[in-house]
Structure formats: C-alpha cells, structure tokens
Scaffold this active site. Structure first.
Site, short mmCIF file in Angstrom:
data_model
loop_
_atom_site.label_atom_id
_atom_site.label_comp_id
_atom_site.label_asym_id
_atom_site.label_seq_id
_atom_site.Cartn_x
_atom_site.Cartn_y
_atom_site.Cartn_z
N CYS A 272 0.83 -1.20 0.00
CA CYS A 272 0.00 0.00 0.00
C CYS A 272 0.87 1.26 0.00
CB CYS A 272 -0.98 -0.06 1.17
SG CYS A 272 -2.29 1.18 1.09
N HIS A 356 -3.87 -5.25 -0.48
CA HIS A 356 -3.65 -5.78 0.87
C HIS A 356 -3.67 -7.30 0.87
CE1 HIS A 356 -3.79 -2.02 3.24
NE2 HIS A 356 -4.45 -1.59 2.18
N GLU A 358 -2.86 -9.21 3.16
CA GLU A 358 -3.32 -9.71 4.47
C GLU A 358 -4.83 -9.69 4.59
OE1 GLU A 358 -3.87 -5.41 4.98
OE2 GLU A 358 -2.43 -6.67 3.92
#
Length: 381
Positions: A272, A356, A358
């Site tokens: 990011c 992202h 995650e």
C-alpha cells in the site's frame, strides 16, 4: 429518540440522516468502500485517517463489534456513512453494538442515508472533501451552511503527510500469530522464528504482522521516522514497509531511509503506502486517483503468470506506471482500471504490492507474497 445528522460535500451536495455514535462535527475526504463484510476492520484501519467512509452494502452493524476484529488500537476513520443500522446485533462474538462503539470512541456516524446516490456522485465526480454534523450541531436553520463551510475548509489529502501522525511512538516487538476459532490469536513467541524483520509503521494493520509472525518472522516494529542507520544496526534479515494514510510524496524521511536500504542486499517488501514509497525511492512518481480503490473484490492480474487474483484494496494514490525507471518492473495490474498494482526492483531484492495481501477484510489470494518475502530472506542467508 433519534438525533439528526447532516453530511455536506464541497460541491454543495447535502444529505440528511440519523446520527449514530458521537455528537459534534467532523470533516475529511469522503470515500466509498464496496466490501460486504468487515466494517470493524475497515474502521480501525489507520489508512482511513482523515477520511469519512461510506459503506455501500446496505446493512451495517448486523454482527456488532468485538475486541478481536480490530486492525489498530482505535477507530482511525474520521466518520462513517451507512444506509441502515439494524436494531439488533446478532453474533456469538458480539460484545458491543456498532453505535455504542462509535460513541465510545467519539466517532461520528450517519445512518438512513441514500448511499447509492452518494456513491454514484463520488464515482462520477471523484472523492470529495466533506463534513458530518451530528446531534445538536445538526440542528438550526444554519446547520446546512455550517456543514458546507466545514466541508470546504478541509484542506484535502493531497500533500498531507499522515504516516508520522498515525505511527507508533516507540519501537516494539510483535509475537501474535493468526486467529483460529476457539483459540483466538496464536502466541508464536516460543516458536521457531529464524528471520528478523524490521517493520516500518506508517499506519500498520495488525493482520500484516500476524501473517508475517505466522511465517517464522521475529518482528520489531519501528516508528515511521526511524533513521535507516538505526534499523541497519538491528541487523535485520528483511525490512517491511507498511500501509498507511495520506500522500506518499511528503514523506521525505521514509523515502531517504528506503533509498539507504536499497544500497544494501537486504530484502524489502512494501504494501500500500509502502509500495508507493518504494516506487518514489526508486525514482518513479505517484498520482492522486479520482476516487481510489476501496473494497474487497478487486481483480488484479499477475503479469508474469497471467493469473487473476481477487484482492482487498484501500488507497487513494497510485504509482504512475509511465514514470517507472529502468530498474523497476511492473508485476501486477488492476483489471478494473489498468492502474499499476505491483513492482519489483530488477537490481535489488525489493518488491511491493498496492493492495492488501493480508486482507482483513477480504480474500487472501495474494497472501503468497508474504511467502515470497520469506523465501527472499532465506535465499540471502
């Protein structure tokens, strides 16, 4: 008894709704997120600092709030805009209602909103500076005028360095692994952790740390403005550049530190904001997007394999692919609008991803990027 609330945008648009959460006034950049779940993770994502988040899914708050599904210690968003707040929150994990959670954290929200109309406006005109007035502040004949004044007074995120604002104040160690039903988050402090990773906190989401910890990383998290020489003195096996809010260009302290790391052979992985900072440190440029990417269903293509992955996204700035120098290679691209999603250095063990991996919330199609980072550290040994 319900209380009034007003949302005003800098273009003169005014919306009326019902106040949820705290009373008062807030301002920020108004964006929309298309994720159907994960409102608690979204609210606590530090990347939403100084942003008012509109959730497009109509029913928000169904499962309440709990103490586990948080990505930071408090709500980071400046405000929340939703269509419908259910009267009953139902989940075996529920500890608190969404409205009580907002009030406890002194965050303003507005419900009973025409979120479809608002989302179309933001899509067509771009993200807007806006303001919410809630409770007594939203009453009176001049309430709309005051809301518009507050919206137009917000300076906007372009040129705003927020990474150093939301970052941790002191370094700390992290040893919490991934969550499992019935056991919660794993304690990996006693497990085999062969790789020491220094993670820069530009607005770190906790699930990033959990996924690195679960892969055998001993994590030292450092503040955004930590000088490169202090990090290199820790003798890390890898350096991680986190997500975060605001414009990457003013973050000179981060860019100069990353440039120092790129003079070494230490593996570097950015997500990011960290992706954008790696690009800037390598000589590329970034641009403010029209309305950004905010959601959990964004298709991204791996340019090497051709594989398409569904990803979680949250960013309002992007790396301009046409500005990539010869030592940067594009490796991922958005299938929504063709914007650059991933880069790697051709001369150093460094790479990054705009979305992202995650998730939290969202799919984990891109989670193997964490494995790639670990493999780079293993290969260097």
């Amino acid at each position: 008894m319900s209380k009034p609330a007003i949302l005003a945008l800098e273009d003169g648009s005014v919306f009326h709704g019902t106040a949820i959460g705290a009373d008062g006034q807030t301002s920020g950049e108004v964006v929309f997120n298309t994720a159907m779940t994960g409102y608690q993770e979204i609210l606590t994502d530090p990347s939403y600092s100084r942003q008012i988040v509109t959730l497009t899914y109509p029913h928000i708050g169904n499962t309440g709030v709990n103490s586990e599904d948080v990505e930071s210690s408090s709500i980071a968003a400046a405000g929340l805009v939703i269509r419908d707040l259910p009267l009953l929150a139902s989940s075996f994990r529920c500890e608190q209602s969404l409205s009580d959670y907002l009030a406890q954290q002194n965050v303003l929200g507005i419900a009973d909103m025409h979120t479809r109309r608002l989302t179309r406006l933001l899509r067509d005109k771009g993200s807007q500076n806006g303001a919410i007035l809630a409770g007594p502040d939203a009453e009176g004949e001049d309430a709309e005028a005051r809301a518009l004044e507050a919206a137009r007074a917000f300076p906007g995120l372009k040129g705003m360095d927020l990474a150093k604002v939301v970052s941790c104040a002191e370094p700390y160690e992290w040893s919490e692994g991934e969550w499992t039903l019935g056991s919660g988050y794993a304690d990996v402090s006693q497990g085999d952790r062969p790789y020491h990773v220094v993670a820069y906190d530009y607005g770190m989401k906790r699930n990033i740390l959990r996924m690195l910890a679960a892969r055998g990383c001993r994590l030292t998290v450092v503040p955004a403005q930590t000088p490169a020489e202090e990090v290199l003195a820790m003798n890390p096996d890898g350096i991680f550049l986190s997500n975060g809010p605001g414009d990457p260009e003013p973050c000179d302290y981060a860019i100069s530190a990353i440039q120092a790391f790129l003079e070494t052979e230490i593996p570097v992985f950015g997500i990011c904001l960290g992706h954008q900072l790696l690009a800037l440190a390598s000589g590329a440029q970034t641009v403010k997007m029209n309305h950004g990417h905010h959601g959990a269903n964004h298709p991204v293509q791996d340019l090497d394999s051709g594989r398409v992955m569904i990803t979680s996204q949250n960013h309002g700035f992007a790396v301009e692919e046409s500005t990539l120098p010869d030592n940067l290679r594009a490796i991922h691209r958005s299938l929504f609008d063709g914007t650059l999603q991933g880069i790697e250095r051709t001369d150093r063990p460094a790479f990054s991803f705009q979305g992202h991996p995650e998730a939290s919330p969202g799919p984990r199609d891109v989670a193997p990027l964490f494995d790639r980072f670990v493999e780079m550290m293993r290969h260097r040994r």
